[in-house]
Design an enzyme around this catalytic site. Structure first.
Site, PDB file in Angstrom:
ATOM      1  N   GLU A   1      -5.044 -12.765 -21.738  1.00  0.00           N
ATOM      2  CA  GLU A   1      -4.328 -12.763 -20.455  1.00  0.00           C
ATOM      3  C   GLU A   1      -3.806 -14.142 -20.101  1.00  0.00           C
ATOM      4  O   GLU A   1      -3.083 -14.290 -19.120  1.00  0.00           O
ATOM      5  CB  GLU A   1      -5.265 -12.302 -19.332  1.00  0.00           C
ATOM      6  CG  GLU A   1      -5.744 -10.886 -19.492  1.00  0.00           C
ATOM      7  CD  GLU A   1      -6.666 -10.475 -18.369  1.00  0.00           C
ATOM      8  OE1 GLU A   1      -6.229  -9.721 -17.499  1.00  0.00           O
ATOM      9  OE2 GLU A   1      -7.817 -10.920 -18.377  1.00  0.00           O
TER      10      GLU A   1
ATOM     11  N   ASP B   1      -1.471  -9.903 -16.330  1.00  0.00           N
ATOM     12  CA  ASP B   1      -1.786 -11.314 -16.091  1.00  0.00           C
ATOM     13  C   ASP B   1      -1.057 -12.221 -17.074  1.00  0.00           C
ATOM     14  O   ASP B   1      -0.583 -13.284 -16.695  1.00  0.00           O
ATOM     15  CB  ASP B   1      -3.299 -11.540 -16.171  1.00  0.00           C
ATOM     16  CG  ASP B   1      -3.963 -11.239 -14.841  1.00  0.00           C
ATOM     17  OD1 ASP B   1      -3.413 -11.677 -13.813  1.00  0.00           O
ATOM     18  OD2 ASP B   1      -4.984 -10.539 -14.817  1.00  0.00           O
TER      19      ASP B   1
ATOM     20  N   HIS C   1       0.813  -1.213   0.000  1.00  0.00           N
ATOM     21  CA  HIS C   1       0.000   0.000   0.000  1.00  0.00           C
ATOM     22  C   HIS C   1       0.848   1.265   0.000  1.00  0.00           C
ATOM     23  O   HIS C   1       0.483   2.269  -0.584  1.00  0.00           O
ATOM     24  CB  HIS C   1      -0.942  -0.009   1.207  1.00  0.00           C
ATOM     25  CG  HIS C   1      -2.206  -0.737   0.905  1.00  0.00           C
ATOM     26  ND1 HIS C   1      -3.044  -1.233   1.865  1.00  0.00           N
ATOM     27  CD2 HIS C   1      -2.775  -1.059  -0.289  1.00  0.00           C
ATOM     28  CE1 HIS C   1      -4.074  -1.827   1.285  1.00  0.00           C
ATOM     29  NE2 HIS C   1      -3.929  -1.739  -0.015  1.00  0.00           N
TER      30      HIS C   1
ATOM     31  N   CYS D   1      -3.726  -3.300 -22.890  1.00  0.00           N
ATOM     32  CA  CYS D   1      -4.244  -2.477 -21.791  1.00  0.00           C
ATOM     33  C   CYS D   1      -3.549  -2.817 -20.481  1.00  0.00           C
ATOM     34  O   CYS D   1      -3.876  -2.263 -19.447  1.00  0.00           O
ATOM     35  CB  CYS D   1      -5.755  -2.608 -21.672  1.00  0.00           C
ATOM     36  SG  CYS D   1      -6.282  -4.285 -21.324  1.00  0.00           S
TER      37      CYS D   1
HETATM   38  C1  PEP Z   1      -3.867  -7.149 -17.099  1.00  0.00           C
HETATM   39  O1  PEP Z   1      -3.913  -8.263 -16.555  1.00  0.00           O
HETATM   40  O2  PEP Z   1      -2.888  -6.741 -17.763  1.00  0.00           O
HETATM   41  C2  PEP Z   1      -5.009  -6.232 -16.978  1.00  0.00           C
HETATM   42  C3  PEP Z   1      -5.090  -5.132 -17.680  1.00  0.00           C
HETATM   43  O3  PEP Z   1      -5.957  -6.567 -16.058  1.00  0.00           O
HETATM   44  P1  PEP Z   1      -5.793  -6.336 -14.469  1.00  0.00           P
HETATM   45  O4  PEP Z   1      -4.477  -5.655 -14.246  1.00  0.00           O
HETATM   46  O5  PEP Z   1      -6.965  -5.527 -14.053  1.00  0.00           O
HETATM   47  O6  PEP Z   1      -5.832  -7.744 -13.968  1.00  0.00           O
HETATM   48 MG    MG Z   2      -5.829  -8.938 -15.746  1.00  0.00          MG
END
Ligand code: PEP
Ligand code: MG
Length: 841
Positions: A695, A719, A458, A766
């Site tokens: 992912e 992921d 955190h 993303c």
């Molecule tokens: C990812 O896994 O790259 C992703 C964008 O999803 P999150 O980070 O929300 O798991």
């Molecule tokens: Mg993810």
């Protein structure tokens, strides 16, 4: 002793115990009995008895009848997860009750929504002493109707004092959660196979090992030393059997590192980095480059006195301190950004944890001082959390330690005084606590570097939110740096230079100035359309988790949002948001983006993101368990509600839908079926784009199959990296090694782009790699045409894209795919970046 009768404690349908969907009850591990499917909402006493224990979360109660029969009544299954919500206890431990007295009331509606099952087992937990000779069957009963008749079964499992000649063996409990209901049931089951009398002795208390409740009442925790004692013909074997069962961990071992733990991975990586005199290596917790001076941040020890001054006094003191800290946190949570609010919210949840307070109160009742009791109670939790091997929980250790300190300070009346820091203070500490960082004014601290800590704690999240460059896990050398020493902290390079010479200072100053200039220029041009130097359109979007993020993304020139993490609406609450609430929130975010595309990701909970109203069964490996789309398909009504809410956003075409954690085409088809159903119900005929996140390695290697039916593919590199490298994305020990620029991950992205191209689908990124400026040219070279970055980095990503030539990026990508390590890829990217900078200079 004569037979005696228990009356029904509850209105409902009687069912045999075998039909209870929980092996612990169905296989009678806790004892014999029956179950009631409730039609009423109050549990009454089935006979005159004394309350042995009301469970801390009020969902279960154990009574001892006047003749010694022990009766456990457990309202619903897995209701412990409700943390007491919906339950009200009318009695306390030790209280005498009369047949028919109210024991527990519960909210039937809430339970039917949130509990795995309402079925309420009523079990006799000392079957050695009593057996059921008659019982009600398949019938609706009212409170007070006949339930079962018990007969004494020669030889109650009386608790005997420690006797000479008993066989004794000690065992240290390796179970992460200590000996709770299930292990207690297993121990009793094992002990009952022997004629010998078997008992457990812990902290000077003794209970028959054949009584699960007795074993549970010892409140044995992880790491406790327990004696297994037995006497009788097969005592030796009984002791061995029980000791082996406990030592084996019953599938719940914490696997704590040995005390003399080998060097951690971070340390190993640090040791392997080229060491230079005057240079410390750490792991980036928040980006940035800064020059400043060392300010040692040492927290003084808080001494607590073990002996109390009377339970009433100590209880009042603890309650007062808890209330004081709670009020302060509530006030602080009223201002600041989302990260800060979320962290303070977590602190409040801990402060209100009934088990934590109960543990402290038990110690106070045993004559301990409030401070000692609080420290002990928190310490027990810290140990348990550290041992769970669960990132989300382990990260909370910092928060618990923080709360320990805050409450102890409140108890002693010595609040941490605000420190006046010199300009350019770079804090050096063993570890920093979230409240300590929140306690300094923004702008007062230039950076920090800690000896310990992890990059996902955190305090790291706070640092990033406050824009403070930070390094963690830099080793004990941090603590040897003298107060006031000049420092250069370069978070991206993972380095802290101690006492830099004039040349190093001048170079850092130039680099900082150049960064500022680049950032300012990028910001000024942030609203221009994003194209490469050779005219290829690369959309640069912003990741969004709230309305504020959407506003920030739009202000920073994001051309849309490539990822709306809808979890923000679903987490940290007791019930799921309904369709109206979701529609309102999605509409607000869409409107903030002012017509720009908005890709809404369906709920991605499970794994490390828990929603209390989703009774996801305990999983041994949650990262590989029920998460992402698997949860949506497991609870399709939630998915339908979410899809309906998205379909209500105006203008309709602004939103696209994206599905997380896809592992096979079937999942996409199943989501599409629910989407089509929602559209039919709502009379929506327009096309809505439905895409998938890449992912999992499975999705990457079958991208061509997915692309045949998905409208777009977006790579979640966070992921994808953890699953390709088999490295937990939240494990601080692996932080220095889990790099999305690993050639294996890049090859997965290349395969994704190739698969998508076969069906003319676009690929975006993303995950975190889209915000990594070093990686952007490689991604463009691999064929990615949409980058969804954090709002703060959007201007720089756009500025960088403007300098790129796609052919050069493709050559870079080809080279990157052939590197043998992420470090080698980074070197290559650095060289490429340097060329770009030189060309632009
Ligand atoms: C990812 O896994 O790259 C992703 C964008 O999803 P999150 O980070 O929300 O798991
Ligand atoms: Mg993810």
């Amino acid at each position: 002793m004569s037979n005696f009768v228990l009356s029904s404690p509850l209105k409902g349908w009687i069912a045999p115990l075998d039909e209870t969907p929980d092996a612990v009850f169905a296989e009678r591990m806790l004892g014999d009995g029956l179950a009631i499917d409730p039609l009423g909402s109050t549990l009454h006493a089935p006979c005159d008895a004394r309350v042995i224990s009301v469970h801390g979360t009020r969902h279960a109660i154990t009574l001892r009848a006047d003749n010694g029969a022990e009766i456990l009544m457990h309202v619903g299954l897995e209701t412990v997860g409700l943390g007491g919500e919906g339950f009200e206890a009318h009695v306390q431990d030790g209280q005498a009750v009369k047949s028919g007295d109210k024991l527990i009331s519960f909210d039937l509606d809430l339970l039917s929504l949130r509990a795995r099952s309402l079925i309420t087992p009523i079990v006799i937990t000392n079957p050695d002493a009593f057996q059921i000779v008659r019982r009600e069957q398949d019938h609706v009963v009212s409170v007070g109707d006949f339930l079962m008749e018990l007969a004494p079964a020669g030889g109650a499992a009386a608790v005997s004092p420690v006797a000479e000649g008993e066989v004794v063996r000690e065992v240290v409990v390796p179970l992460a959660h200590g000996i709770h209901a299930r292990p207690a049931a297993r121990i009793a089951e094992t002990a009952r196979k022997f004629a010998a009398e078997v008992a457990l002795v812990a902290v000077n208390r003794r209970a028959s090992a054949k009584s699960p409740v007795g074993v549970m009442s010892l409140a044995i925790r992880h790491g406790d030393r327990v004696s297994v004692v037995a006497s009788g013909p097969d005592a030796e074997y009984a002791v061995i059997a029980v000791v082996e069962l406990i030592e084996g961990g019953m599938g719940e071992s914490a696997d704590l590192p040995a005390t003399a733990a080998p060097a951690t991975m971070v340390e190993a990586v640090r040791a392997n980095m080229p060491s230079e005199p005057g240079l410390l290596r750490g792991v980036m917790a928040a980006p940035g480059l800064t020059i400043g001076q060392a300010v040692r941040f040492v927290s003084s020890d808080i001494v607590v006195v073990e002996a109390g001054t009377g339970a009433a006094n100590e209880r009042a003191a603890l309650e007062g301190a808890l209330a004081h800290v709670r009020a302060r946190i509530e006030k602080a949570a009223g201002k600041g950004d989302t990260a800060r609010k979320a962290i303070l919210g977590a602190h409040l949840a801990f402060l209100e944890d009934p088990e934590l307070a109960a543990a402290a109160h038990r110690l106070i009742a045993d004559g301990k001082g409030a401070g000692f009791a609080w420290r002990r109670a928190v310490g027990g939790y810290v140990e348990a959390l550290r041992g769970l091997g669960d990132r989300r929980l382990a990260e909370r250790v910092d928060d618990l330690i923080d709360l320990e300190r805050q409450v102890l300070r409140a108890l002693t009346g010595e609040e941490d005084e605000a420190r006046v820091l010199p300009p350019g203070a770079i804090l050096l500490a063993d570890e920093l606590l979230p409240s300590q960082l929140m306690g300094v004014e923004a702008g007062q601290v230039a950076g920090f570097c800690t000896a310990k800590g992890g990059p996902t704690s955190h305090v790291a999240i706070l640092a990033a939110a406050m824009g403070i460059p930070a390094l963690v896990a830099a080793g004990p050398g941090v603590l040897d740096v003298a107060e006031g020493t000049g420092l250069i902290l370069d978070a991206e390079a993972g380095s802290l230079r101690i006492g830099p010479d004039a040349a190093a200072l001048a170079a850092a100053q130039t680099a900082i100035a150049a960064r500022h200039e680049r950032k300012a220029a990028a910001k000024a041009a942030a609203h221009q359309e994003s194209r490469t130097a050779d005219g290829v359109r690369i959309e640069v979007f912003g990741n969004v988790g709230s309305l504020n993020d959407a506003l920030a993304a739009a202000a920073n020139g994001a051309e849309g949002s490539g990822l709306l993490r809808t979890e923000f609406l679903f987490l940290e609450r007791e019930t799921p948001p309904d369709e109206d609430e979701q529609a309102r929130q999605y509409q607000a975010i869409a409107s903030a983006l002012d017509g720009r595309p908005l890709i809404i990701r369906t709920l991605d909970v499970g794994g490390d993101k828990a929603a209390p109203y989703l009774p996801i069964p305990a999983e041994e490996n949650p990262a590989l368990g029920l998460r992402g789309v698997r949860v949506s398909l497991w609870r399709p009504h939630l998915l339908k509600t979410q899809l309906r809410a998205i379909l209500r956003v105006k203008p309709l075409g602004q939103c696209k839908i994206m599905v997380p954690m896809i592992a096979s085409l079937d999942e996409l088809r199943a989501v599409r079926a629910v989407l089509e159903e929602a559209k039919r119900e709502m009379g929506v005929t327009e096309r809505i784009e439905l895409g998938v996140m890449i992912e999992t390695p499975a999705a990457a290697v079958t991208a061509d199959l997915l692309a045949a039916e998905a409208d777009f593919l977006s790579v979640g590199t966070n992921d994808l990296t953890q699953y390709v490298l088999a490295m937990d994305r939240g494990n601080p020990e692996l932080a220095a090694r889990i790099d999305a620029l690993h050639p294996a991950v890049l090859r997965m992205i290349a395969q994704t782009c190739a698969g998508a191209a076969r069906h003319h689908r676009w690929v975006g990124v993303c995950g975190g790699l889209a915000s990594d400026l070093a990686a952007v040219p490689v991604l463009v070279g691999l064929g990615v045409t949409e980058l969804s970055a954090t709002a703060a980095t959007v201007p720089e990503v756009k500025a960088l894209v403007r300098t790129l030539n796609v052919e050069a990026c493709q050559a870079l990508a080809r080279q990157a795919l052939d590197q043998t390590s992420p470090e080698a890829v980074r070197q290559l990217c650095k060289a490429f970046q340097a060329q770009i900078l030189k060309a632009g200079a």
